[in-house]
Scaffold this active site. Structure first.
Site, PDB file in Angstrom:
ATOM      1  N   TYR A 131     -15.462 -66.398 -24.241  1.00 33.51           N
ATOM      2  CA  TYR A 131     -16.129 -66.303 -22.932  1.00 33.51           C
ATOM      3  C   TYR A 131     -15.490 -65.194 -22.098  1.00 33.51           C
ATOM      4  CZ  TYR A 131     -16.996 -67.086 -18.034  1.00 33.51           C
ATOM      5  OH  TYR A 131     -17.292 -66.871 -16.703  1.00 33.51           O
ATOM      6  N   ALA A 137     -26.913 -64.315 -14.901  1.00 32.80           N
ATOM      7  CA  ALA A 137     -27.249 -65.095 -16.098  1.00 32.80           C
ATOM      8  C   ALA A 137     -26.104 -64.978 -17.100  1.00 32.80           C
ATOM      9  CB  ALA A 137     -28.539 -64.569 -16.729  1.00 32.80           C
ATOM     10  N   ALA A 138     -25.620 -66.107 -17.573  1.00 31.11           N
ATOM     11  CA  ALA A 138     -24.471 -66.077 -18.486  1.00 31.11           C
ATOM     12  C   ALA A 138     -24.301 -67.421 -19.181  1.00 31.11           C
ATOM     13  CB  ALA A 138     -23.196 -65.768 -17.694  1.00 31.11           C
ATOM     14  N   GLN A 139     -23.594 -67.361 -20.304  1.00 33.25           N
ATOM     15  CA  GLN A 139     -23.090 -68.578 -20.949  1.00 33.25           C
ATOM     16  C   GLN A 139     -21.677 -68.736 -20.392  1.00 33.25           C
ATOM     17  OE1 GLN A 139     -21.698 -71.448 -22.224  1.00 33.25           O
ATOM     18  NE2 GLN A 139     -20.552 -70.041 -23.518  1.00 33.25           N
ATOM     19  N   ASP A 155     -34.837 -66.482 -15.239  1.00 31.56           N
ATOM     20  CA  ASP A 155     -33.988 -67.489 -15.876  1.00 31.56           C
ATOM     21  C   ASP A 155     -34.689 -67.971 -17.138  1.00 31.56           C
ATOM     22  OD1 ASP A 155     -31.601 -69.489 -14.416  1.00 31.56           O
ATOM     23  OD2 ASP A 155     -32.531 -70.159 -16.289  1.00 31.56           O
ATOM     24  N   ASN A 156     -33.924 -68.324 -18.174  1.00 32.23           N
ATOM     25  CA  ASN A 156     -34.567 -68.819 -19.406  1.00 32.23           C
ATOM     26  C   ASN A 156     -34.568 -70.345 -19.457  1.00 32.23           C
ATOM     27  OD1 ASN A 156     -31.970 -69.498 -20.003  1.00 32.23           O
ATOM     28  ND2 ASN A 156     -31.909 -68.477 -21.999  1.00 32.23           N
ATOM     29  N   ARG A 193      -5.576 -73.113 -10.167  1.00 29.38           N
ATOM     30  CA  ARG A 193      -6.704 -72.188  -9.989  1.00 29.38           C
ATOM     31  C   ARG A 193      -6.842 -71.867  -8.498  1.00 29.38           C
ATOM     32  NH1 ARG A 193      -6.213 -72.404 -14.761  1.00 29.38           N
ATOM     33  NH2 ARG A 193      -7.795 -72.768 -16.369  1.00 29.38           N
ATOM     34  N   ASN A 242     -12.309 -69.272  -9.193  1.00 30.12           N
ATOM     35  CA  ASN A 242     -13.111 -70.483  -9.431  1.00 30.12           C
ATOM     36  C   ASN A 242     -13.966 -70.832  -8.212  1.00 30.12           C
ATOM     37  OD1 ASN A 242     -10.888 -70.493 -11.432  1.00 30.12           O
ATOM     38  ND2 ASN A 242     -11.929 -72.343 -12.112  1.00 30.12           N
ATOM     39  N   ARG A 267      -6.312 -78.205 -23.271  1.00 31.32           N
ATOM     40  CA  ARG A 267      -7.518 -77.569 -23.804  1.00 31.32           C
ATOM     41  C   ARG A 267      -7.152 -76.271 -24.533  1.00 31.32           C
ATOM     42  NH1 ARG A 267     -12.201 -75.866 -19.553  1.00 31.32           N
ATOM     43  NH2 ARG A 267     -10.702 -74.257 -19.038  1.00 31.32           N
TER      44      ARG A 267
HETATM   45  N1  UDP Z   1     -10.000 -79.609 -16.683  1.00 27.22           N
HETATM   46  C1  UDP Z   1      -9.498 -80.880 -16.799  1.00 27.22           C
HETATM   47  N2  UDP Z   1     -10.366 -81.907 -17.043  1.00 27.22           N
HETATM   48  C2  UDP Z   1     -11.727 -81.727 -17.159  1.00 27.22           C
HETATM   49  C3  UDP Z   1     -12.234 -80.408 -17.039  1.00 27.22           C
HETATM   50  C4  UDP Z   1     -11.334 -79.375 -16.806  1.00 27.22           C
HETATM   51  O1  UDP Z   1      -8.284 -81.084 -16.693  1.00 27.22           O
HETATM   52  O2  UDP Z   1     -12.442 -82.718 -17.371  1.00 27.22           O
HETATM   53  C5  UDP Z   1      -9.068 -78.499 -16.390  1.00 27.22           C
HETATM   54  C6  UDP Z   1      -9.164 -77.349 -17.380  1.00 27.22           C
HETATM   55  O3  UDP Z   1      -8.337 -77.590 -18.502  1.00 27.22           O
HETATM   56  C7  UDP Z   1      -8.688 -76.174 -16.527  1.00 27.22           C
HETATM   57  C8  UDP Z   1      -9.142 -76.549 -15.119  1.00 27.22           C
HETATM   58  O4  UDP Z   1      -9.417 -77.944 -15.142  1.00 27.22           O
HETATM   59  O5  UDP Z   1      -7.282 -76.094 -16.521  1.00 27.22           O
HETATM   60  C9  UDP Z   1     -10.356 -75.796 -14.670  1.00 27.22           C
HETATM   61  O6  UDP Z   1     -11.341 -75.952 -15.658  1.00 27.22           O
HETATM   62  P1  UDP Z   1     -12.812 -75.421 -15.464  1.00 27.22           P
HETATM   63  O7  UDP Z   1     -13.516 -75.606 -16.756  1.00 27.22           O
HETATM   64  O8  UDP Z   1     -13.384 -76.027 -14.250  1.00 27.22           O
HETATM   65  O9  UDP Z   1     -12.591 -73.871 -15.113  1.00 27.22           O
HETATM   66  P2  UDP Z   1     -11.838 -72.675 -15.906  1.00 27.22           P
HETATM   67  O10 UDP Z   1     -10.949 -73.227 -16.963  1.00 27.22           O
HETATM   68  O11 UDP Z   1     -12.939 -71.844 -16.430  1.00 27.22           O
HETATM   69  O12 UDP Z   1     -11.043 -71.987 -14.841  1.00 27.22           O
END
Ligand code: UDP
Length: 298
Positions: free
Chosen positions: A135, A70-72, A31-32, A202, A164, A261
């Protein structure tokens, strides 16, 4: 067995190392230290950055099996800085694959459901890959590169497309996932911030089931080289998750709705027929795992 886990200080890597160590494997982490946020571990983690081949080579050479985690992992960060995400996720995977090829060591790759992008229907391994962020695209390219190393060089490689993941020790900071973020907000008396209307959904699998899936995967030789979904086959909306967390935290806060988002995927639901045909079924029900998480965090 001597097992190397890259990203061993992260949420999933730390759980995986502790679990495999409890099964009498000899674990080394690499791990870094860029984002240590996992469970405390008793195995040794050496400092190394997967972006640089020389920092990977000798540790892979000592292993019988490599889990490359390991990932971003942050979507927003990948939009702000795509190059850094590509360096870690794609070049890093290339380096680990090259070392595995050199020493003929099997590798298990932490891929993701994000490679598929949004689909209204349950997603199987043949579904279109519509990656919607740097990503997701970096993970898709790395996942396909694993397939190339299998097909072209005969490397034994498993491509685990996790939906998830949630559970104890998951990170709740700005780049953390939604369950720890909502839980920390609610327990601090802050309204949980839903991006968009919260109808996005999800498929959540608990970390205890994830480590069992990781243990099983490299024993399933028929899946060598193939992508495989690891999820539960059930979805939960983000709004419902916020409400459940409020309930388990015995709070009376109301969710706070923010702008959607960028790069948002509307729905991710696994068709888990492939992995379940090998006898793998998640054991932890979502509501039980979520309740356990909220109480642990409290
Ligand atoms: N999300 C949200 N509020 C937050 C963080 C995430 O509503 O404070 C939502 C985000 O828009 C997404 C879902 O929760 O629809 C899951 O986000 P997360 O980043 O956990 O996982 P990913 O998008 O990579 O599946």
């Amino acid at each position: 067995m001597k097992i190397l886990i890259t990203g061993s200080k992260g949420f999933i890597g730390s759980h995986l190392g502790n679990y495999l160590q409890s099964k009498d494997h000899d674990i080394t982490g690499l791990d870094n230290n860029s984002h240590p946020c996992g469970q405390p571990t008793k195995f040794t983690t050496v400092h190394g950055d997967v972006r640089f081949y020389d920092e990977v080579d000798k540790w892979v050479g000592k292993a019988d099996l490599v889990y490359h985690l390991a990932a971003q992992i942050n979507v927003d960060r990948s939009i702000e800085n795509p190059k850094q995400t590509l360096d870690v996720n794609l070049v890093g995977t290339y380096n680990v694959l090259e070392a595995c090829k050199k020493y003929n060591v099997p590798m298990v790759f932490a891929s993701t459901s994000e490679v598929y992008g949004g689909h209204d229907e349950p997603i199987n391994e043949g579904s279109d890959t519509r990656s919607q962020s740097p990503y997701a695209t970096s993970k898709l390219a790395a996942d396909k590169l694993c397939g190339n190393y299998h097909d072209l060089y005969g490397l034994e490689v498993y491509r685990a497309r996790f939906f998830n993941v949630f559970g104890e020790w998951q990170n709740d900071d700005d780049c953390g996932a939604v369950i720890p973020r909502f839980t920390s907000q609610v327990l601090s008396g802050i309204r949980p911030t839903i991006y968009g209307d919260g109808s996005q959904s999800r498929d959540y699998i608990h970390i205890d089931d994830v480590v069992r899936a990781y243990e099983l995967l490299p024993t399933l030789k028929k899946l060598n080289g193939e992508p495989v979904n690891i999820g539960t086959g059930e979805t939960h909306t983000i709004k419902n998750i916020a409400e459940l967390i409020i309930h388990y935290a015995e709070s009376n806060l109301e969710p706070d709705f923010w702008d959607a988002r960028p790069g948002e995927v509307s729905k991710l639901l696994a068709d888990t027929s492939l992995i379940s045909s090998f006898g793998f079924l998640p054991a932890i029900k979502f509501n039980d795992g979520l309740r356990r998480y909220v109480l642990w965090k409290k």
